[in-house]
Scaffold this motif. Structure first.
Motif, PDB file in Angstrom:
ATOM      1  N   ASP A 163      -9.141  -3.816  -8.965  1.00  0.00           N
ATOM      2  CA  ASP A 163      -9.432  -4.744 -10.054  1.00  0.00           C
ATOM      3  C   ASP A 163     -10.492  -5.770  -9.679  1.00  0.00           C
ATOM      4  OD1 ASP A 163      -7.465  -3.361 -11.410  1.00  0.00           O
ATOM      5  OD2 ASP A 163      -5.920  -4.900 -11.125  1.00  0.00           O
ATOM      6  N   GLU A 164     -10.480  -6.200  -8.420  1.00  0.00           N
ATOM      7  CA  GLU A 164     -11.412  -7.254  -8.004  1.00  0.00           C
ATOM      8  C   GLU A 164     -12.711  -6.705  -7.413  1.00  0.00           C
ATOM      9  OE1 GLU A 164     -11.057 -10.475  -8.547  1.00  0.00           O
ATOM     10  OE2 GLU A 164      -9.172 -10.067  -9.594  1.00  0.00           O
ATOM     11  N   TYR A 165     -12.638  -5.566  -6.701  1.00  0.00           N
ATOM     12  CA  TYR A 165     -13.799  -5.096  -5.948  1.00  0.00           C
ATOM     13  C   TYR A 165     -14.247  -3.689  -6.337  1.00  0.00           C
ATOM     14  CZ  TYR A 165     -11.669  -8.839  -3.231  1.00  0.00           C
ATOM     15  OH  TYR A 165     -11.073 -10.017  -2.854  1.00  0.00           O
ATOM     16  N   SER A 166     -13.601  -3.088  -7.346  1.00  0.00           N
ATOM     17  CA  SER A 166     -13.956  -1.750  -7.837  1.00  0.00           C
ATOM     18  C   SER A 166     -13.739  -0.660  -6.796  1.00  0.00           C
ATOM     19  CB  SER A 166     -15.416  -1.715  -8.321  1.00  0.00           C
ATOM     20  OG  SER A 166     -15.636  -2.659  -9.340  1.00  0.00           O
ATOM     21  N   VAL A 167     -12.849  -0.878  -5.849  1.00  0.00           N
ATOM     22  CA  VAL A 167     -12.550   0.120  -4.817  1.00  0.00           C
ATOM     23  C   VAL A 167     -11.409   1.004  -5.307  1.00  0.00           C
ATOM     24  CG1 VAL A 167     -11.772   0.491  -2.448  1.00  0.00           C
ATOM     25  CG2 VAL A 167     -13.322  -1.403  -2.969  1.00  0.00           C
ATOM     26  N   THR A 168     -11.684   2.304  -5.443  1.00  0.00           N
ATOM     27  CA  THR A 168     -10.666   3.227  -5.951  1.00  0.00           C
ATOM     28  C   THR A 168     -10.474   4.452  -5.071  1.00  0.00           C
ATOM     29  OG1 THR A 168     -12.313   4.340  -7.342  1.00  0.00           O
ATOM     30  CG2 THR A 168     -11.033   2.555  -8.364  1.00  0.00           C
ATOM     31  N   HIS A 169     -11.302   4.631  -4.062  1.00  0.00           N
ATOM     32  CA  HIS A 169     -11.226   5.796  -3.175  1.00  0.00           C
ATOM     33  C   HIS A 169     -10.774   5.326  -1.800  1.00  0.00           C
ATOM     34  CE1 HIS A 169     -12.856   8.717  -0.254  1.00  0.00           C
ATOM     35  NE2 HIS A 169     -12.767   9.618  -1.214  1.00  0.00           N
ATOM     36  N   PHE A 170      -9.729   5.942  -1.266  1.00  0.00           N
ATOM     37  CA  PHE A 170      -9.188   5.529   0.025  1.00  0.00           C
ATOM     38  C   PHE A 170      -9.044   6.753   0.922  1.00  0.00           C
ATOM     39  CE2 PHE A 170      -7.870   2.481  -3.131  1.00  0.00           C
ATOM     40  CZ  PHE A 170      -8.183   1.271  -2.535  1.00  0.00           C
ATOM     41  N   SER A 171      -9.646   6.681   2.090  1.00  0.00           N
ATOM     42  CA  SER A 171      -9.593   7.796   3.037  1.00  0.00           C
ATOM     43  C   SER A 171      -8.848   7.363   4.288  1.00  0.00           C
ATOM     44  CB  SER A 171     -11.005   8.269   3.397  1.00  0.00           C
ATOM     45  OG  SER A 171     -11.775   7.211   3.942  1.00  0.00           O
ATOM     46  N   ILE A 172      -7.983   8.250   4.789  1.00  0.00           N
ATOM     47  CA  ILE A 172      -7.174   7.931   5.956  1.00  0.00           C
ATOM     48  C   ILE A 172      -7.201   9.089   6.935  1.00  0.00           C
ATOM     49  CG2 ILE A 172      -5.596   6.475   4.621  1.00  0.00           C
ATOM     50  CD1 ILE A 172      -3.559   8.860   5.030  1.00  0.00           C
ATOM     51  N   ASN A 173      -6.706   8.821   8.133  1.00  0.00           N
ATOM     52  CA  ASN A 173      -6.531   9.831   9.157  1.00  0.00           C
ATOM     53  C   ASN A 173      -5.176  10.505   9.000  1.00  0.00           C
ATOM     54  OD1 ASN A 173      -5.436  10.428  12.156  1.00  0.00           O
ATOM     55  ND2 ASN A 173      -7.654  10.698  12.093  1.00  0.00           N
ATOM     56  N   GLU A 174      -5.069  11.720   9.493  1.00  0.00           N
ATOM     57  CA  GLU A 174      -3.838  12.499   9.368  1.00  0.00           C
ATOM     58  C   GLU A 174      -2.610  11.759   9.893  1.00  0.00           C
ATOM     59  OE1 GLU A 174      -2.169  16.902  10.795  1.00  0.00           O
ATOM     60  OE2 GLU A 174      -4.189  16.228  11.355  1.00  0.00           O
ATOM     61  N   SER A 175      -2.770  10.965  10.926  1.00  0.00           N
ATOM     62  CA  SER A 175      -1.621  10.260  11.504  1.00  0.00           C
ATOM     63  C   SER A 175      -0.992   9.274  10.524  1.00  0.00           C
ATOM     64  CB  SER A 175      -2.044   9.521  12.784  1.00  0.00           C
ATOM     65  OG  SER A 175      -2.988   8.491  12.496  1.00  0.00           O
ATOM     66  N   GLN A 176      -1.740   8.892   9.485  1.00  0.00           N
ATOM     67  CA  GLN A 176      -1.235   7.948   8.490  1.00  0.00           C
ATOM     68  C   GLN A 176      -0.778   8.653   7.204  1.00  0.00           C
ATOM     69  OE1 GLN A 176      -1.588   4.838   9.784  1.00  0.00           O
ATOM     70  NE2 GLN A 176      -2.970   5.442  11.422  1.00  0.00           N
ATOM     71  N   MET A 177      -0.828   9.971   7.182  1.00  0.00           N
ATOM     72  CA  MET A 177      -0.680  10.715   5.927  1.00  0.00           C
ATOM     73  C   MET A 177       0.670  10.507   5.259  1.00  0.00           C
ATOM     74  SD  MET A 177      -1.444  14.748   5.136  1.00  0.00           S
ATOM     75  CE  MET A 177      -0.268  15.429   6.311  1.00  0.00           C
ATOM     76  N   THR A 178       1.748  10.637   5.989  1.00  0.00           N
ATOM     77  CA  THR A 178       3.062  10.506   5.353  1.00  0.00           C
ATOM     78  C   THR A 178       3.352   9.062   4.972  1.00  0.00           C
ATOM     79  OG1 THR A 178       4.129  10.374   7.527  1.00  0.00           O
ATOM     80  CG2 THR A 178       3.995  12.549   6.491  1.00  0.00           C
ATOM     81  N   ALA A 179       2.838   8.106   5.748  1.00  0.00           N
ATOM     82  CA  ALA A 179       3.060   6.696   5.425  1.00  0.00           C
ATOM     83  C   ALA A 179       2.383   6.335   4.106  1.00  0.00           C
ATOM     84  CB  ALA A 179       2.548   5.808   6.557  1.00  0.00           C
ATOM     85  N   LEU A 180       1.120   6.719   3.949  1.00  0.00           N
ATOM     86  CA  LEU A 180       0.412   6.362   2.715  1.00  0.00           C
ATOM     87  C   LEU A 180       0.957   7.128   1.515  1.00  0.00           C
ATOM     88  CD1 LEU A 180      -1.858   4.516   1.695  1.00  0.00           C
ATOM     89  CD2 LEU A 180      -3.404   6.484   1.873  1.00  0.00           C
ATOM     90  N   ALA A 181       1.578   8.284   1.755  1.00  0.00           N
ATOM     91  CA  ALA A 181       2.151   9.042   0.644  1.00  0.00           C
ATOM     92  C   ALA A 181       3.170   8.220  -0.124  1.00  0.00           C
ATOM     93  CB  ALA A 181       2.771  10.325   1.155  1.00  0.00           C
ATOM     94  N   LYS A 182       3.892   7.357   0.578  1.00  0.00           N
ATOM     95  CA  LYS A 182       4.861   6.484  -0.104  1.00  0.00           C
ATOM     96  C   LYS A 182       4.159   5.532  -1.058  1.00  0.00           C
ATOM     97  CE  LYS A 182       8.190   6.643   3.712  1.00  0.00           C
ATOM     98  NZ  LYS A 182       9.233   7.345   2.933  1.00  0.00           N
ATOM     99  N   VAL A 183       2.956   5.116  -0.692  1.00  0.00           N
ATOM    100  CA  VAL A 183       2.185   4.218  -1.552  1.00  0.00           C
ATOM    101  C   VAL A 183       1.638   4.993  -2.751  1.00  0.00           C
ATOM    102  CG1 VAL A 183       0.199   2.659  -1.646  1.00  0.00           C
ATOM    103  CG2 VAL A 183       1.586   2.795   0.441  1.00  0.00           C
ATOM    104  N   ILE A 184       1.175   6.217  -2.498  1.00  0.00           N
ATOM    105  CA  ILE A 184       0.667   7.058  -3.594  1.00  0.00           C
ATOM    106  C   ILE A 184       1.730   7.240  -4.656  1.00  0.00           C
ATOM    107  CG2 ILE A 184      -0.186   9.351  -4.191  1.00  0.00           C
ATOM    108  CD1 ILE A 184      -1.492   9.476  -1.431  1.00  0.00           C
ATOM    109  N   GLU A 185       2.982   7.407  -4.235  1.00  0.00           N
ATOM    110  CA  GLU A 185       4.082   7.556  -5.200  1.00  0.00           C
ATOM    111  C   GLU A 185       4.205   6.339  -6.099  1.00  0.00           C
ATOM    112  OE1 GLU A 185       7.659   8.294  -3.058  1.00  0.00           O
ATOM    113  OE2 GLU A 185       7.028  10.261  -2.300  1.00  0.00           O
ATOM    114  N   GLU A 186       3.941   5.155  -5.538  1.00  0.00           N
ATOM    115  CA  GLU A 186       4.038   3.929  -6.326  1.00  0.00           C
ATOM    116  C   GLU A 186       2.916   3.815  -7.361  1.00  0.00           C
ATOM    117  OE1 GLU A 186       6.206   1.396  -6.245  1.00  0.00           O
ATOM    118  OE2 GLU A 186       7.490   2.180  -4.646  1.00  0.00           O
ATOM    119  N   LEU A 187       1.806   4.495  -7.109  1.00  0.00           N
ATOM    120  CA  LEU A 187       0.625   4.338  -7.948  1.00  0.00           C
ATOM    121  C   LEU A 187       0.490   5.420  -9.007  1.00  0.00           C
ATOM    122  CD1 LEU A 187      -1.867   3.312  -5.134  1.00  0.00           C
ATOM    123  CD2 LEU A 187      -1.054   1.845  -6.981  1.00  0.00           C
ATOM    124  N   ARG A 188       1.372   6.427  -8.976  1.00  0.00           N
ATOM    125  CA  ARG A 188       1.241   7.539  -9.916  1.00  0.00           C
ATOM    126  C   ARG A 188       2.530   7.790 -10.658  1.00  0.00           C
ATOM    127  NH1 ARG A 188      -2.559  11.391  -6.111  1.00  0.00           N
ATOM    128  NH2 ARG A 188      -4.494  10.303  -6.641  1.00  0.00           N
TER     129      ARG A 188
END
Length: 332
Positions: free
Chosen positions: A307-332
Motif C-alpha cells: 500500500d505504501e511502496y507498491s511492493v507486491t513481489h517477494f522472493s525467498i530462499n528455499e530455507s524460508q519456504m515453509t515459514a513464508l507459506a504460513k504468511v501466504i495463507e494469511e494473504l489469500r
C-alpha cells in the motif's frame, strides 16, 4: 526485450502469457488459452511469491521440490546461476514438467557471463519447452562472484562495467528477438532485474518488467524496524522517480533475506549476513528484507509494503519456504 514483456499478475491457481507482439512493457489485459492475465492492472495486482530452489540430487528431487512449492501457494520457482550448482535451464524445464501452475525462472542469471546470441538461444529454448511458463531474471553480477570469473579464466569487470554490460545485453537480446530468431519465441517472456544500487536500478527502471530490490542500503547504526522501513521507502521512491510514467507498468519486488515466524523454529541468518556481514543479529532483524513476527503480523507488513511502496513481489530462499507459506495463507 522484445518478447520480454511487462508481467501482468495472473490468478493464484492459473497463470498465462500473452502472445508475442512488438511491444515491451505493454499495458492492458491479455489471455493465453482463455486465462486472464492482468498483471499491469495496478488496481488488481495481487501479491506474487517466488522461491529459489537448489541442492536437488536427482530429477525426482527437483520435481518434488517444485511440486511442494506449488502446493504451498508459491507463484514462481527459480534457480540461481553459479558455478558449483546445477545449470539452471535443465532444472527449470524439469520443474515445469512436474507442475501445472507455477512459473519457472532464473534468480538471477549473472549477466556478465553472457552474450546476447547465447542468452537469446537459451531463453527462447526454455520458453518453448515450458510452454511459455518462463520468467527471465538477470543481474549485473555480485562482487562475491569474482572467484567464479577467475575459475573461468575471465577478467572480473568493475561494477560500472558489469551494469553497462547488463544494459547492452538486454538491448541486444531484444534486437535479436525482434528479428527472425531461431528458435522462435512464441510467448512474451517477462524480465526481472535484481539489485539495489542507483546505476542498476536506472537500467532496471528502463527495461525490466519486475524489479526485485536486493541489498537495500541502510545505515550502519540501524537499530529499529522504522529505519529499515524508511530505507525501503527511499528505494521505492527512487525507482518511481527514475521510471517516470513507466512505473505503473513495473512490478516492484523485494528479495526477502530471512523469515522468522513465531513458533516456526530458528531463523536462518546466512543470506542477511551475506549482505551485511558486520551487523549484529539484532541489527539484521531490522533490515527491510528480514520479516519477523506472527504470520498475521508479517502479512500486515507485506500489505503495508504494497500500500505504501507498491511492493507486491517477494522472493525467498528455499530455507524460508515453509515459514513464508504460513504468511501466504494469511494473504489469500
Amino acid at each position: 526485450m522484445t518478447n520480454i514483456r511487462s508481467p501482468k499478475q495472473a490468478t493464484p491457481r492459473t497463470q498465462g502469457r500473452c502472445k508475442v507482439d512488438a511491444s515491451v512493457g505493454g499495458g492492458g489485459v491479455g489471455t493465453v488459452g482463455g486465462v486472464k492475465d492482468d498483471r499491469n492492472n495496478m488496481a488488481q495486482r495481487p501479491f506474487r511469491f517466488s522461491v529459489g530452489l537448489g541442492g536437488g540430487e536427482s530429477r525426482a528431487e527437483w520435481r518434488k521440490k517444485a511440486q511442494q512449492a506449488e502446493d504451498l501457494g508459491y507463484d514462481v520457482v527459480t534457480v540461481p546461476d553459479h558455478l558449483g550448482m546445477i545449470s539452471p535451464f535443465p532444472a527449470l524445464i524439469t520443474m515445469a514438467e512436474a507442475t501445472d501452475r507455477v512459473w519457472v525462472g532464473t534468480m538471477v542469471l549473472d549477466g556478465a557471463f553472457y552474450r546476447a546470441a547465447w542468452l537469446a538461444r537459451d531463453v527462447a529454448s526454455v520458453a518453448q519447452l515450458t510452454d511459455g511458463r518462463f520468467e527471465l531474471g538477470l543481474g549485473a553480477g555480485p562482487d562475491f562472484a569474482k572467484p567464479e570469473f577467475e575459475a573461468l579464466g575471465l577478467p572480473f569487470p568493475s561494477a560500472r562495467q558489469r551494469i553497462e554490460h547488463l544494459r547492452d545485453l538486454i538491448v541486444d537480446t531484444r534486437a535479436l528477438f525482434a528479428g527472425d530468431h531461431q528458435p522462435p519465441v512464441q510467448h512474451r517472456i517477462p524480465l526481472l532485474v535484481a539489485g539495489g544500487g542507483d546505476r542498476l536500478l536506472r537500467v532496471a527502471a528502463e527495461h525490466a518488467d519486475t524489479i526485485s530490490l536486493a541489498g537495500i542500503p541502510v545505515a550502519a547504526d540501524i537499530d529499529s524496524d522504522e529505519i529499515g522501513d524508511a530505507a525501503l521507502a527511499r528505494r521505492s521512491q527512487f525507482v518511481r522517480e527514475v521510471a517516470g510514467t513507466r512505473f505503473a507498468d513495473i512490478e516492484l519486488g523485494l528479495t526477502v533475506q530471512a523469515v522468522e515466524v513465531e513458533g516456526h523454529g530458528e531463523v536462518d541468518l546466512t543470506i542477511p549476513r551475506m549482505f551485511q556481514p558486520t551487523f549484529s543479529d539484532a541489527q539484521l532483524r531490522h533490515l527491510p528484507g528480514f520479516l519477523h513476527g506472527s504470520a498475521r503480523g508479517i502479512a500486515d507488513t507485506l500489505r503495508h509494503y504494497r500500500d505504501e511502496y507498491s511492493v507486491t513481489h517477494f522472493s525467498i530462499n528455499e530455507s524460508q519456504m515453509t515459514a513464508l507459506a504460513k504468511v501466504i495463507e494469511e494473504l489469500r
